[in-house]
Design an enzyme around this catalytic site. Structure first.
Site, mmCIF file in Angstrom:
data_model
loop_
_atom_site.group_PDB
_atom_site.id
_atom_site.type_symbol
_atom_site.label_atom_id
_atom_site.label_comp_id
_atom_site.label_asym_id
_atom_site.label_seq_id
_atom_site.Cartn_x
_atom_site.Cartn_y
_atom_site.Cartn_z
ATOM 1 N N ASP A 107 7.574 16.545 -16.179
ATOM 2 C CA ASP A 107 8.743 15.849 -15.676
ATOM 3 C C ASP A 107 9.970 16.618 -16.160
ATOM 4 O O ASP A 107 10.121 16.853 -17.358
ATOM 5 C CB ASP A 107 8.764 14.412 -16.242
ATOM 6 C CG ASP A 107 9.268 13.417 -15.233
ATOM 7 O OD1 ASP A 107 10.333 13.675 -14.666
ATOM 8 O OD2 ASP A 107 8.599 12.381 -15.018
ATOM 9 N N ASP A 212 13.599 14.989 -11.887
ATOM 10 C CA ASP A 212 14.250 13.688 -11.969
ATOM 11 C C ASP A 212 15.628 13.699 -11.297
ATOM 12 O O ASP A 212 16.433 14.612 -11.553
ATOM 13 C CB ASP A 212 14.411 13.368 -13.467
ATOM 14 C CG ASP A 212 14.782 11.935 -13.749
ATOM 15 O OD1 ASP A 212 13.968 11.051 -13.473
ATOM 16 O OD2 ASP A 212 15.906 11.699 -14.257
ATOM 17 N N ASP A 335 8.713 3.470 -11.769
ATOM 18 C CA ASP A 335 9.978 2.763 -11.522
ATOM 19 C C ASP A 335 9.827 1.656 -10.499
ATOM 20 O O ASP A 335 10.797 0.950 -10.207
ATOM 21 C CB ASP A 335 11.045 3.731 -10.972
ATOM 22 C CG ASP A 335 11.508 4.734 -11.999
ATOM 23 O OD1 ASP A 335 11.448 4.436 -13.202
ATOM 24 O OD2 ASP A 335 11.933 5.832 -11.584
HETATM 25 C C1 NOJ Z 1 14.463 8.348 -12.582
HETATM 26 C C2 NOJ Z 1 13.303 8.074 -13.478
HETATM 27 O O1 NOJ Z 1 12.134 7.969 -12.730
HETATM 28 C C3 NOJ Z 1 13.631 6.813 -14.232
HETATM 29 O O2 NOJ Z 1 12.544 6.296 -14.934
HETATM 30 C C4 NOJ Z 1 14.804 7.110 -15.134
HETATM 31 O O3 NOJ Z 1 15.210 5.910 -15.754
HETATM 32 C C5 NOJ Z 1 15.979 7.670 -14.360
HETATM 33 N N1 NOJ Z 1 15.602 8.649 -13.398
HETATM 34 C C6 NOJ Z 1 16.954 8.318 -15.295
HETATM 35 O O4 NOJ Z 1 16.392 9.489 -15.835
#
Ligand code: NOJ
Length: 475
Positions: A107, A212, A335
């Site tokens: 990631d 990300d 998420d």
């Molecule tokens: C997207 C990520 O998938 C999420 O988990 C994170 O909180 C935000 N970006 C900020 O990095």
């Protein structure tokens, strides 16, 4: 001379996403049974991943981090969070995965760092060369002469986007939590540092990156944003020309020199943006995640529910399937809520002890079939393969998610009644997908012998991997 045609192995493999802290806690570490998943735990489960038929693992962040946003706030890109163990364990993971023909993508969180990162600590001094690594701005003053932030942008975690730093006498920008300051991509030194990070992990054995929020890294201007109920200010930093240029540079100088791929997480992206971000000839990303399909029954990102119409889902999926040559096909990630609870009817005929009914099983199978027939690289999130459901949280105190707490605070400010706040948070919290993996019907679903960092779903006796290996109920 004819150009060598590259074999795009990522088009021919299924990706399995691991959220390390919730996957498997190993007993054989310095912190045995601490209730947090770790890298040795992942190694111990590699055969199970192989058995599923996945050829690639996407590993959510394992880097050093104070965990304000569960690892998406990195304080050192070159070391491992001790909760997950050590760099030697990480090297072992690359090696063991490789033995089984499984590649690993990391990631890549480069829109922001943690405020505990050395660069940020240095940048708090206005004279320091690292100052320009972040976006520092003097504030404004309101009519009464009080200090106010440099612009009217609103953030992704429902809070402020500017934090005043006494030490510096200025504000810094953070589109997410205040512990996640945004990097300044107008500074070429930042891009060079990112290239070093990429090289480091590719040389260690990574086969690519999930990037990300990668279409919002470049802030063209810091002007006020148009008034919006959603994220305000977006037009100044979403999919900007400067952003495309950074992606092309990373690709040209680093990524193209390795046999690897990238998948971008792209926010508020439309087809036009997407074609620019991952069109093959553009040489930016290889594919991307969009959110359209998961938002057909929600308003204001994913917080407030609205009625689901299957035809709307079909319409969105058709648009993306026809609009792009290659899609990253996903229904879940860390998420999102569990798909069998979101689009399925998993809870409709559930017994009071959590035992799922026939609708759970039918929903899970139907959604799996739906996903598996779409064109693109398939991404399966841990637990999706056994139809894990949303968690039946009882109160906000059971939640860890920084976003849910931010949302609660914001709704309180708007005097939204407690029952409604809870209803929306419960249905949208990212923690629904972050409960520990349900391996078997033993203690804590076989995840840990200690108290898990987040509650285990009460239905684990009925929904777990071991049970599903044993019985295949024909419905
Ligand atoms: C997207 C990520 O998938 C999420 O988990 C994170 O909180 C935000 N970006 C900020 O990095």
């Amino acid at each position: 001379m004819a150009e060598k045609i590259k074999y795009m192995w990522w088009k021919n493999n299924i990706v399995y996403q691991i959220y390390p802290r919730s996957f498997q806690d190993s007993a054989e570490t310095e912190f045995p049974n601490d209730g947090v998943g770790d890298i040795p735990g992942i190694i111990s489960r590699l055969d199970k991943i192989k058995e599923l038929g996945a050829g690639i693992i996407w590993l959510s962040p394992v880097y050093k981090s104070p965990d304000a946003d569960n690892g998406y706030d990195i304080s050192d890109y070159y070391s491992i969070n001790p909760k997950f163990r050590t760099m030697a364990d990480m090297e072992m993971l690359f090696c063991e995965a490789n033995k089984r023909g499984i590649k690993i993508i990391m990631d890549l969180v480069i829109n922001h760092t943690s405020d505990e990162h050395f660069w940020f600590q240095e940048s708090r001094n206005p004279e320091n060369p690292y100052r320009d690594f972040y976006i520092w701005q003097p504030g404004k003053t309101d009519k009464r002469g009080r200090r106010k932030p440099p612009n009217n942008w609103t953030g992704f975690f429902m809070g402020d986007t500017w934090e005043y730093d006494e030490k510096s006498g200025e504000y810094y920008l953070h589109l997410f939590d205040k512990k996640q300051p945004d990097l300044n991509y107008k500074n070429p030194k930042v891009i060079e540092e990112v290239k070093n990070i990429l090289r480091f992990w590719l040389d260690k054995g990574a086969s690519g990156f999930r990037c990300d929020v990668i279409n919002i890294i470049y802030k063209t201007s810091l002007e006020d944003g148009r008034k919006s109920l959603s994220v305000q200010g977006l037009e100044h930093y979403k999919s900007q020309e400067g952003n495309h240029a950074v992606l092309r540079e990373l690709r040209r100088d680093v990524l193209d020199k390795y046999d690897c791929f990238t998948v971008g997480e792209t926010v508020f992206v439309d087809l036009e943006d997407a074609r620019l971000l991952c069109g093959e000839s553009r040489k930016e990303l290889d594919m991307l995640f969009f959110f359209d399909h998961l938002e057909v029954d929600r308003v204001i990102a994913r917080f407030i529910p609205k009625r689901f119409y299957a035809c709307k889902l079909l319409e969105k999926m058709t648009k993306w399937q026809q609009g792009l040559d290659w899609n990253a096909v996903y229904l879940e990630n860390h998420d999102q809520t569990r798909i069998v609870s979101h689009f399925g009817a998993a809870e409709k005929d559930r017994a009071s002890d959590g035992k799922p009914g026939i609708l759970w099983q039918r929903s899970a199978k139907m959604l799996a079939l739906f996903q598996l027939t779409l064109r693109g690289t398939l991404f399966i999130y841990q637990g999706q393969e056994i139809g894990m459901t949303n968690f039946d949280f009882n109160s906000i105190d059971e939640l860890d998610d920084v976003e849910s707490h931010g949302l609660n605070k914001l709704m309180k400010k708007f005097l939204i009644p407690a029952f409604l706040r809870w209803k929306w948070i419960k249905a949208s919290s990212r923690d629904n997908a972050r409960t520990p993996m349900q391996w078997d019907d033993g203690d804590n679903a076989g995840f840990s012998k200690g108290k898990p960092w987040l509650g285990v779903n009460r239905n684990y006796k009925y929904i777990n991997r071991a049970l599903q290996k044993k019985i295949l109920i024909p419905f």
